[in-house]
Scaffold this active site. Structure first.
Site, PDB file in Angstrom:
ATOM      1  N   ARG A 127       4.468   7.701   2.847  1.00  0.00           N
ATOM      2  CA  ARG A 127       5.455   6.890   3.571  1.00  0.00           C
ATOM      3  C   ARG A 127       6.593   6.394   2.670  1.00  0.00           C
ATOM      4  NH1 ARG A 127       0.670   3.329   6.196  1.00  0.00           N
ATOM      5  NH2 ARG A 127      -0.412   4.202   4.380  1.00  0.00           N
ATOM      6  N   LYS A 178       3.615   6.796  -5.702  1.00  0.00           N
ATOM      7  CA  LYS A 178       3.798   5.438  -5.173  1.00  0.00           C
ATOM      8  C   LYS A 178       3.519   4.343  -6.193  1.00  0.00           C
ATOM      9  CE  LYS A 178       1.065   3.561  -1.843  1.00  0.00           C
ATOM     10  NZ  LYS A 178       0.711   3.217  -0.454  1.00  0.00           N
ATOM     11  N   ASN A 193      31.108   8.625 -36.753  1.00  0.00           N
ATOM     12  CA  ASN A 193      29.750   8.748 -37.305  1.00  0.00           C
ATOM     13  C   ASN A 193      29.122  10.113 -37.074  1.00  0.00           C
ATOM     14  OD1 ASN A 193      29.677   8.231 -34.525  1.00  0.00           O
ATOM     15  ND2 ASN A 193      27.611   7.398 -34.637  1.00  0.00           N
TER      16      ASN A 193
HETATM   17  C1  UD1 Z   1      -5.969   0.261   3.270  1.00  0.00           C
HETATM   18  C2  UD1 Z   1      -7.239  -0.167   4.021  1.00  0.00           C
HETATM   19  C3  UD1 Z   1      -6.860  -1.172   5.088  1.00  0.00           C
HETATM   20  C4  UD1 Z   1      -6.134  -2.350   4.458  1.00  0.00           C
HETATM   21  C5  UD1 Z   1      -4.945  -1.895   3.598  1.00  0.00           C
HETATM   22  C6  UD1 Z   1      -4.415  -3.056   2.796  1.00  0.00           C
HETATM   23  C7  UD1 Z   1      -8.734   1.794   4.034  1.00  0.00           C
HETATM   24  C8  UD1 Z   1      -9.274   2.912   4.823  1.00  0.00           C
HETATM   25  N1  UD1 Z   1      -7.849   0.998   4.638  1.00  0.00           N
HETATM   26  O1  UD1 Z   1      -5.126   0.925   4.197  1.00  0.00           O
HETATM   27  O2  UD1 Z   1      -8.015  -1.619   5.760  1.00  0.00           O
HETATM   28  O3  UD1 Z   1      -5.706  -3.235   5.471  1.00  0.00           O
HETATM   29  O4  UD1 Z   1      -5.349  -0.867   2.673  1.00  0.00           O
HETATM   30  O5  UD1 Z   1      -3.245  -2.732   2.109  1.00  0.00           O
HETATM   31  O6  UD1 Z   1      -9.142   1.587   2.905  1.00  0.00           O
HETATM   32  N2  UD1 Z   1      -6.123   5.893  -2.297  1.00  0.00           N
HETATM   33  C9  UD1 Z   1      -6.786   6.713  -3.189  1.00  0.00           C
HETATM   34  N3  UD1 Z   1      -7.426   7.825  -2.753  1.00  0.00           N
HETATM   35  C10 UD1 Z   1      -7.470   8.153  -1.425  1.00  0.00           C
HETATM   36  C11 UD1 Z   1      -6.794   7.331  -0.511  1.00  0.00           C
HETATM   37  C12 UD1 Z   1      -6.138   6.189  -0.976  1.00  0.00           C
HETATM   38  O7  UD1 Z   1      -6.780   6.426  -4.394  1.00  0.00           O
HETATM   39  O8  UD1 Z   1      -8.080   9.171  -1.120  1.00  0.00           O
HETATM   40  C13 UD1 Z   1      -5.428   4.705  -2.813  1.00  0.00           C
HETATM   41  C14 UD1 Z   1      -3.929   4.714  -2.559  1.00  0.00           C
HETATM   42  O9  UD1 Z   1      -3.257   5.274  -3.684  1.00  0.00           O
HETATM   43  C15 UD1 Z   1      -3.592   3.245  -2.387  1.00  0.00           C
HETATM   44  C16 UD1 Z   1      -4.890   2.635  -1.864  1.00  0.00           C
HETATM   45  O10 UD1 Z   1      -5.914   3.562  -2.123  1.00  0.00           O
HETATM   46  O11 UD1 Z   1      -3.247   2.623  -3.605  1.00  0.00           O
HETATM   47  C17 UD1 Z   1      -4.833   2.328  -0.381  1.00  0.00           C
HETATM   48  O12 UD1 Z   1      -4.525   3.525   0.333  1.00  0.00           O
HETATM   49  P1  UD1 Z   1      -3.507   3.527   1.548  1.00  0.00           P
HETATM   50  O13 UD1 Z   1      -3.421   4.892   2.056  1.00  0.00           O
HETATM   51  O14 UD1 Z   1      -2.281   2.822   1.185  1.00  0.00           O
HETATM   52  O15 UD1 Z   1      -4.362   2.649   2.588  1.00  0.00           O
HETATM   53  P2  UD1 Z   1      -3.811   1.800   3.798  1.00  0.00           P
HETATM   54  O16 UD1 Z   1      -3.537   2.704   4.946  1.00  0.00           O
HETATM   55  O17 UD1 Z   1      -2.730   0.909   3.363  1.00  0.00           O
HETATM   56 CA    CA Z   2      -1.636   0.662   1.451  1.00  0.00          CA
END
Ligand code: UD1
Ligand code: CA
Length: 459
Positions: free
Chosen positions: A16, A23, A386
């Site tokens: 996104r 990110k 220089n």
């Molecule tokens: C996640 C939570 C959600 C919470 C929100 C808060 C889950 C399923 N959902 O959603 O409940 O409200 O964060 O901000 O956990 N990442 C990995 N590997 C993966 C997927 C993600 O390392 O396979 C990392 C991403 O880089 C990121 C973090 O985990 O830093 C969160 O992932 P993101 O996809 O942003 O989750 P949200 O949809 O925001």
């Molecule tokens: Ca997130």
């Protein structure tokens, strides 16, 4: 005290963000967001810190350096799957593990510590950091039962109509009993709208086993902001800027327009510094007492001395002494060392140069690769020549000398102590101490010549 561990999730692509840059490397006030997370975890002193990397793994790991161990998550199959990658490093440990997302850079170490303390006092197997969100869209919702006990977390995309109405959100930060975490993760499935292994599902798994699951609600939603797109990135920048600027003002720094002043977290500013609007101060910078910065100065990795003024100027990786005047419109490039009471004025560029105490370069000059002594006056338009296209050479200008306007000093060259260089000279040989050096063609005056030309034109 129980041992404490930390897992930072930083493998996601950040679709996104619509960016080439991974990110968690997007900066907030000049510092990548994952670094903010690590900075705030450090004061909690985890016995081990593990960062899960995936997209841009090499860049992210290189950036993190010694601060945390890293583990590769080859495919991003969800936050639960991400934590599982730390299994080999952590699963046999007794203690509490905090899991933090790499995209929530505003959570403070006070909040992390309070979460740990609450979790350990409660003797819980899992504690979620929650917050009430004015606009909960996109976040996982915290679903509680009639007794107000946390039952589970439902992702926005999986939520029913009534669940979407819940405004208590999962901040993505949790404390777990370490062994219970890795055991429960074995049972997480990917049976959901996104086909991902969700970490929050661990809550329901533990709850169904009658294990103690707790929630710790923070009053400050702003702090828990998760950055998924550039709108949130700008919100984070604004919010962190306010927090840092207020701290400086409380410490005795005057900010004329705090909304328009950008100071990164690691900058140190002493009391009675005055900062005008539009200034950006970054990196390992220290601004000493009574200095005046801006308007519109951009300073990175510098020391700015006591009572020094830096107006409308750019300075990087340099040491600026006490009671120095820089600007307006000066460019202080890396490895400059400006002595006390010196002056660098309008449209002057200084690079890899040491300028001695009380020496002045007031207008329109380039001084690069130079060693300039004390009480030297460098006239307008002087250039240290220089570079020959291949190598850089040193110009030495000794104490008390005076360089006339529009001189070229062709390096390597030394201008001796107390000497004079006549205006318009091109100096290619060393100037001895106390000498006057003139290196320009002689002037010839042709008497009466001007009217002869004028009269010719009339014919
Ligand atoms: C996640 C939570 C959600 C919470 C929100 C808060 C889950 C399923 N959902 O959603 O409940 O409200 O964060 O901000 O956990 N990442 C990995 N590997 C993966 C997927 C993600 O390392 O396979 C990392 C991403 O880089 C990121 C973090 O985990 O830093 C969160 O992932 P993101 O996809 O942003 O989750 P949200 O949809 O925001
Ligand atoms: Ca997130």
């Amino acid at each position: 005290m129980a041992k404490r561990y930390a897992v930072i999730l930083a493998a996601g692509k950040g679709t996104r963000m619509k960016s080439k840059l991974y990110k968690v490397l997007h900066p907030v006030l000049g510092r990548p967001m994952v670094q903010h997370v690590i900075d705030q975890l450090k004061p909690v002193h985890p016995d081990k810190m593990v960062t899960i990397v995936g997209h841009g793994a090499d860049e992210v790991a290189e950036y993190i350096g010694e601060d945390s161990e890293t583990v590769l998550q080859e495919e991003q199959l969800g936050t639960g799957h991400a934590v599982l990658q730390a299994e080999d490093l952590l699963k046999n440990e007794e203690g509490t593990t905090i899991v933090v997302c790499g995209d929530t850079p505003l959570i403070t170490h006070e909040t992390y510590r309070a979460l740990f303390d609450h979790h350990e006092e409660q003797g819980a197997k899992a504690t979620i950091l929650t917050a009430k969100a004015p606009d909960p869209k996109g976040y996982g919702r915290v679903i509680r039962d009639e007794q107000n006990q946390v039952k589970r977390i439902v992702e926005h995309k999986d939520a029913s109509g009534s669940e979407l109405g819940v405004d208590e959100i999962n901040t993505g930060t949790y404390c777990f009993d370490n062994k219970a975490l890795f055991e429960a993760l074995q049972h997480v499935s990917n049976d959901n709208v996104q086909g991902e292994y969700y970490l929050p599902d661990v809550i329901e798994i533990l709850q169904n086993r009658d294990e103690k699951v707790s929630a710790f609600q923070t009053a400050d939603f702003e702090e828990t902001l998760g950055i998924n797109d550039r709108v949130a990135l700008a919100q984070a920048e604004k919010s962190l800027k306010k927090r840092i600027n207020e701290q400086h003002m409380r410490n005795g720094v005057t900010l004329i327009d705090p909304d328009n002043t950008y100071i990164s977290p690691e900058v140190v500013i002493e009391p009675d510094v005055l900062i005008h609007p539009g200034s950006v101060i970054k990196g390992q910078t220290t601004i000493k007492a009574d200095a005046e910065i801006g308007p519109y100065s951009d300073i990175e990795d510098c020391v700015v001395g006591e009572g020094t003024t830096v107006r409308q100027s750019v300075a990087k990786d340099s040491q600026i002494g006490d009671r120095v005047q820089i600007g307006p419109y000066s460019h202080i490039r890396p490895e400059a060392k400006i002595g006390n009471e010196a002056k660098v004025g309008n449209f002057v560029e200084v690079k890899k140069t040491s300028l001695g105490e009380n020496s002045k370069v007031s207008h329109l000059s380039y001084i690069g690769d130079a060693d300039v002594g004390r009480n030297v006056n460098i006239g307008c338009g002087t250039i240290t020549v220089n570079y020959d296209g291949k190598n850089k050479y040193l110009t030495t200008i000794e104490d008390d000398s005076f360089i006339g306007c529009n001189s070229n000093l062709v390096a390597p060259v030394t201008v001796g102590k107390g000497s004079y260089v006549a205006a318009g000279s091109t100096i290619t040989k060393d100037v001895p101490e106390d000498a006057l050096s003139i290196a320009r063609s002689r002037q010839a005056n042709k008497e009466g010549y001007a009217s002869r030309i004028r009269n010719q034109k009339k014919d």
